[in-house]
Design a protein around this motif. Structure first.
Motif, PDB file in Angstrom:
ATOM      1  N   SER A  28      -1.749  -9.072   8.036  1.00  0.00           N
ATOM      2  CA  SER A  28      -1.239 -10.333   7.516  1.00  0.00           C
ATOM      3  C   SER A  28      -1.982 -10.716   6.250  1.00  0.00           C
ATOM      4  CB  SER A  28      -1.390 -11.432   8.571  1.00  0.00           C
ATOM      5  OG  SER A  28      -0.976 -12.674   8.051  1.00  0.00           O
ATOM      6  N   CYS A  29      -3.302 -10.547   6.276  1.00  0.00           N
ATOM      7  CA  CYS A  29      -4.107 -10.857   5.084  1.00  0.00           C
ATOM      8  C   CYS A  29      -3.803  -9.894   3.949  1.00  0.00           C
ATOM      9  CB  CYS A  29      -5.600 -10.791   5.433  1.00  0.00           C
ATOM     10  SG  CYS A  29      -6.142 -12.111   6.533  1.00  0.00           S
ATOM     11  N   THR A  30      -3.585  -8.633   4.322  1.00  0.00           N
ATOM     12  CA  THR A  30      -3.265  -7.626   3.306  1.00  0.00           C
ATOM     13  C   THR A  30      -1.991  -7.976   2.582  1.00  0.00           C
ATOM     14  OG1 THR A  30      -4.361  -5.901   4.580  1.00  0.00           O
ATOM     15  CG2 THR A  30      -2.797  -5.181   2.910  1.00  0.00           C
ATOM     16  N   ARG A  31      -0.975  -8.395   3.346  1.00  0.00           N
ATOM     17  CA  ARG A  31       0.299  -8.772   2.728  1.00  0.00           C
ATOM     18  C   ARG A  31       0.126  -9.977   1.817  1.00  0.00           C
ATOM     19  NH1 ARG A  31       2.496  -7.374   7.851  1.00  0.00           N
ATOM     20  NH2 ARG A  31       2.349  -9.544   8.531  1.00  0.00           N
ATOM     21  N   LYS A  32      -0.727 -10.939   2.247  1.00  0.00           N
ATOM     22  CA  LYS A  32      -0.926 -12.147   1.442  1.00  0.00           C
ATOM     23  C   LYS A  32      -1.628 -11.808   0.137  1.00  0.00           C
ATOM     24  CE  LYS A  32      -1.035 -15.423   5.315  1.00  0.00           C
ATOM     25  NZ  LYS A  32      -1.876 -16.370   6.093  1.00  0.00           N
ATOM     26  N   ASN A  33      -2.526 -10.793   0.192  1.00  0.00           N
ATOM     27  CA  ASN A  33      -3.286 -10.422  -0.997  1.00  0.00           C
ATOM     28  C   ASN A  33      -2.495  -9.565  -1.973  1.00  0.00           C
ATOM     29  OD1 ASN A  33      -5.575 -11.785  -0.120  1.00  0.00           O
ATOM     30  ND2 ASN A  33      -6.368 -10.007   1.012  1.00  0.00           N
ATOM     31  N   GLN A  34      -1.380  -9.015  -1.507  1.00  0.00           N
ATOM     32  CA  GLN A  34      -0.560  -8.192  -2.394  1.00  0.00           C
ATOM     33  C   GLN A  34       0.150  -9.077  -3.412  1.00  0.00           C
ATOM     34  OE1 GLN A  34       2.044  -6.087   0.253  1.00  0.00           O
ATOM     35  NE2 GLN A  34       0.614  -4.397   0.546  1.00  0.00           N
ATOM     36  N   PRO A  35       0.132  -8.695  -4.688  1.00  0.00           N
ATOM     37  CA  PRO A  35       0.811  -9.519  -5.699  1.00  0.00           C
ATOM     38  C   PRO A  35       2.317  -9.519  -5.491  1.00  0.00           C
ATOM     39  CG  PRO A  35       0.167  -7.395  -6.609  1.00  0.00           C
ATOM     40  CD  PRO A  35      -0.447  -7.477  -5.251  1.00  0.00           C
ATOM     41  N   GLU A  36       2.919 -10.639  -5.743  1.00  0.00           N
ATOM     42  CA  GLU A  36       4.376 -10.731  -5.615  1.00  0.00           C
ATOM     43  C   GLU A  36       5.016 -10.098  -6.842  1.00  0.00           C
ATOM     44  OE1 GLU A  36       7.857 -14.156  -5.094  1.00  0.00           O
ATOM     45  OE2 GLU A  36       5.735 -14.683  -4.986  1.00  0.00           O
ATOM     46  N   ALA A  37       6.058  -9.307  -6.609  1.00  0.00           N
ATOM     47  CA  ALA A  37       6.731  -8.622  -7.715  1.00  0.00           C
ATOM     48  C   ALA A  37       7.323  -9.639  -8.680  1.00  0.00           C
ATOM     49  CB  ALA A  37       7.823  -7.716  -7.169  1.00  0.00           C
ATOM     50  N   ALA A  38       7.177  -9.344  -9.968  1.00  0.00           N
ATOM     51  CA  ALA A  38       7.719 -10.237 -10.993  1.00  0.00           C
ATOM     52  C   ALA A  38       9.245 -10.284 -10.930  1.00  0.00           C
ATOM     53  CB  ALA A  38       7.262  -9.770 -12.370  1.00  0.00           C
ATOM     54  N   PHE A  39       9.850  -9.130 -10.626  1.00  0.00           N
ATOM     55  CA  PHE A  39      11.296  -9.049 -10.446  1.00  0.00           C
ATOM     56  C   PHE A  39      11.633  -7.764  -9.709  1.00  0.00           C
ATOM     57  CE2 PHE A  39      10.353  -7.322 -14.663  1.00  0.00           C
ATOM     58  CZ  PHE A  39      11.041  -6.113 -14.678  1.00  0.00           C
ATOM     59  N   SER A  40      12.881  -7.632  -9.311  1.00  0.00           N
ATOM     60  CA  SER A  40      13.290  -6.459  -8.531  1.00  0.00           C
ATOM     61  C   SER A  40      14.413  -5.701  -9.232  1.00  0.00           C
ATOM     62  CB  SER A  40      13.755  -6.877  -7.133  1.00  0.00           C
ATOM     63  OG  SER A  40      14.877  -7.735  -7.217  1.00  0.00           O
ATOM     64  N   VAL A  41      14.372  -4.385  -9.082  1.00  0.00           N
ATOM     65  CA  VAL A  41      15.386  -3.510  -9.674  1.00  0.00           C
ATOM     66  C   VAL A  41      15.948  -2.632  -8.565  1.00  0.00           C
ATOM     67  CG1 VAL A  41      15.848  -1.688 -11.370  1.00  0.00           C
ATOM     68  CG2 VAL A  41      14.125  -3.457 -11.862  1.00  0.00           C
ATOM     69  N   THR A  42      17.271  -2.557  -8.498  1.00  0.00           N
ATOM     70  CA  THR A  42      17.937  -1.667  -7.550  1.00  0.00           C
ATOM     71  C   THR A  42      18.771  -0.664  -8.333  1.00  0.00           C
ATOM     72  OG1 THR A  42      18.047  -3.400  -5.868  1.00  0.00           O
ATOM     73  CG2 THR A  42      19.519  -1.522  -5.587  1.00  0.00           C
ATOM     74  N   ALA A  43      18.647   0.613  -7.977  1.00  0.00           N
ATOM     75  CA  ALA A  43      19.381   1.693  -8.647  1.00  0.00           C
ATOM     76  C   ALA A  43      20.299   2.355  -7.634  1.00  0.00           C
ATOM     77  CB  ALA A  43      18.419   2.711  -9.239  1.00  0.00           C
ATOM     78  N   SER A  44      21.537   2.615  -8.035  1.00  0.00           N
ATOM     79  CA  SER A  44      22.496   3.176  -7.082  1.00  0.00           C
ATOM     80  C   SER A  44      22.173   4.627  -6.751  1.00  0.00           C
ATOM     81  CB  SER A  44      23.924   3.061  -7.622  1.00  0.00           C
ATOM     82  OG  SER A  44      24.070   3.808  -8.828  1.00  0.00           O
ATOM     83  N   THR A  45      21.915   5.452  -7.756  1.00  0.00           N
ATOM     84  CA  THR A  45      21.685   6.886  -7.549  1.00  0.00           C
ATOM     85  C   THR A  45      20.424   7.356  -8.271  1.00  0.00           C
ATOM     86  OG1 THR A  45      23.125   7.380  -9.432  1.00  0.00           O
ATOM     87  CG2 THR A  45      24.131   7.419  -7.225  1.00  0.00           C
ATOM     88  N   PHE A  46      20.040   8.595  -8.009  1.00  0.00           N
ATOM     89  CA  PHE A  46      18.796   9.120  -8.548  1.00  0.00           C
ATOM     90  C   PHE A  46      18.696   9.052 -10.075  1.00  0.00           C
ATOM     91  CE2 PHE A  46      16.166  12.590 -10.179  1.00  0.00           C
ATOM     92  CZ  PHE A  46      14.930  12.230  -9.636  1.00  0.00           C
ATOM     93  N   PRO A  47      19.739   9.419 -10.853  1.00  0.00           N
ATOM     94  CA  PRO A  47      19.587   9.338 -12.307  1.00  0.00           C
ATOM     95  C   PRO A  47      19.255   7.931 -12.791  1.00  0.00           C
ATOM     96  CG  PRO A  47      21.512  10.639 -11.734  1.00  0.00           C
ATOM     97  CD  PRO A  47      21.047   9.993 -10.474  1.00  0.00           C
ATOM     98  N   CYS A  48      19.837   6.924 -12.146  1.00  0.00           N
ATOM     99  CA  CYS A  48      19.554   5.529 -12.500  1.00  0.00           C
ATOM    100  C   CYS A  48      18.121   5.178 -12.110  1.00  0.00           C
ATOM    101  CB  CYS A  48      20.534   4.597 -11.798  1.00  0.00           C
ATOM    102  SG  CYS A  48      22.284   4.979 -12.076  1.00  0.00           S
ATOM    103  N   TYR A  49      17.745   5.600 -10.924  1.00  0.00           N
ATOM    104  CA  TYR A  49      16.390   5.343 -10.413  1.00  0.00           C
ATOM    105  C   TYR A  49      15.348   6.026 -11.289  1.00  0.00           C
ATOM    106  CZ  TYR A  49      12.414   5.602  -7.157  1.00  0.00           C
ATOM    107  OH  TYR A  49      11.171   5.534  -6.576  1.00  0.00           O
ATOM    108  N   ASP A  50      15.602   7.285 -11.644  1.00  0.00           N
ATOM    109  CA  ASP A  50      14.642   8.048 -12.437  1.00  0.00           C
ATOM    110  C   ASP A  50      14.397   7.400 -13.795  1.00  0.00           C
ATOM    111  OD1 ASP A  50      13.110  10.632 -12.996  1.00  0.00           O
ATOM    112  OD2 ASP A  50      14.573  10.621 -14.629  1.00  0.00           O
ATOM    113  N   ALA A  51      15.476   6.934 -14.433  1.00  0.00           N
ATOM    114  CA  ALA A  51      15.325   6.285 -15.734  1.00  0.00           C
ATOM    115  C   ALA A  51      14.510   5.003 -15.615  1.00  0.00           C
ATOM    116  CB  ALA A  51      16.703   5.991 -16.328  1.00  0.00           C
TER     117      ALA A  51
END
Length: 337
Positions: free
Chosen positions: A18-41
């Motif tokens: 629980s403490c570990t999760r609290k200490n983890q920085p919150e992501a500035a934003f999120s990115v979702t990629a449909s397929t590997f070429p999108c993800y890789d870029a």
């Protein structure tokens, strides 16, 4: 006593995590990629931001799975809708994307990036008996997109989605992804991330150019710049970029798994007539057709990477578009005459 010790140990572990999760920085934003070429870029441009928690990056189509039959789960749909940036190719296999985006209403990604909008697309090609029902409309005496004379356009309105196989297109994709990520970072109040994104993008583009030069040299040294794909053909842009002529069993997005006798005979005749040392097949397939033709012609069956997806082993090893194209250069050196 033993039960009490186990209980206390569980409590300590729960408190720690629980403490570990609290200490983890919150992501500035999120990115979702449909397929590997999108993800890789996206992964290449994000660099360390994708691994240190600065930015969340998710790949929808899991490694080792069939892209053409992908059906998003409820969790996948939610991931798309909650994304700060959603990246997808935008072709035939992404038809589900438009439905999700249309049905999402206000629950939709903050920004959508459709990669096919940034390159010049080409009509998908069909081979042999795939267009048998349209034989009266298509002439097998025409050349299409530097292909063998037995090929014809499958559908003038069906665009080949495998745009990333062309190095020129891949460079444009990296630029488009960089611009989208930088805009998303600014909107998230993190404009300082853009400098690192630009540096990462330029570094990856240098790597793309390097492997492209190596591949071009291999092809230029070949006496016969011709490949036979005993499989689907997601290499139209790749072949057009490098000036390769080709024949194949199926189109790039075909769902067929069994080739007709006439198709196999045609490919065998081509291999023998051109004295080719190999036939090719794509990743993650069963390559039965390639093995059959290779045995009939006493040649090798060699894998070519379309980069549309990768095995879990390759994904875990951190394979990239560049490293997969390095494999293709080596494969072509063996398989071209």
């Amino acid at each position: 006593m033993k039960s009490l010790k186990s209980f206390l140990l569980l409590c300590v572990c729960a408190a720690f995590f629980s403490c570990t999760r609290k200490n983890q920085p919150e992501a500035a934003f999120s990115v979702t990629a449909s397929t590997f070429p999108c993800y890789d870029a996206a992964r290449a441009v994000l660099g360390s931001a994708a691994t240190d928690g600065t930015v969340g990056l998710k790949l929808l189509v899991k490694p080792g799975t069939e892209v053409h039959s992908f059906d998003p789960s409820p969790a996948d749909i939610i991931a798309v809708q909650k994304s700060s940036l959603f990246i997808y190719a935008g072709g035939k296999n992404d038809e589900w994307v438009e439905k999700v985006l249309e049905s999402g209403g206000s629950e939709s990604p903050a920004k959508k990036l459709r990669l096919m909008e940034f390159v010049e697309t080409a009509d998908e090609i069909s081979f042999g008996e795939e267009d048998a029902e349209d034989e009266e409309e298509h002439s097998h005496g025409k050349e299409a997109n530097s292909a063998d004379k037995s090929l014809s356009a499958e559908n003038p309105h069906e665009q080949d989605e495998h745009i990333w196989t062309s190095p020129a297109n891949e460079l444009k994709i990296i630029d488009a992804v960089y611009e989208a990520l930088c805009e998303t970072a600014r909107n998230a109040g993190k404009p300082e991330l853009c400098a690192a994104f630009e540096m990462n993008a330029n570094k990856y583009k240098e790597e793309i150019s390097s492997v492209t030069e190596k591949t071009a040299a291999v092809i230029a040294a070949a006496q016969e710049q011709y490949i036979v794909m005993a499989d689907r053909f997601p290499f139209l842009y790749f072949a057009n970029y490098y000036g390769l002529s080709f024949d194949a069993a199926f189109s790039g997005c075909s769902t067929a798994v069994e080739a007709s006798t006439s198709t196999i005979s045609r490919l065998i005749d081509t291999v023998k007539a051109k004295n080719l040392p190999a036939v090719f097949y794509i990743e993650l397939g069963n390559h039965k057709i390639a093995d059959s033709i290779a045995e009939a012609c006493n040649v090798s069956a060699i894998e070519l990477q379309s980069c549309q997806n990768v095995s879990k082993k390759d994904f875990d090893a951190g394979e990239t578009w560049v490293s997969l194209m390095e494999r293709n250069a080596a494969a072509l050196k063996k398989g071209l005459r």
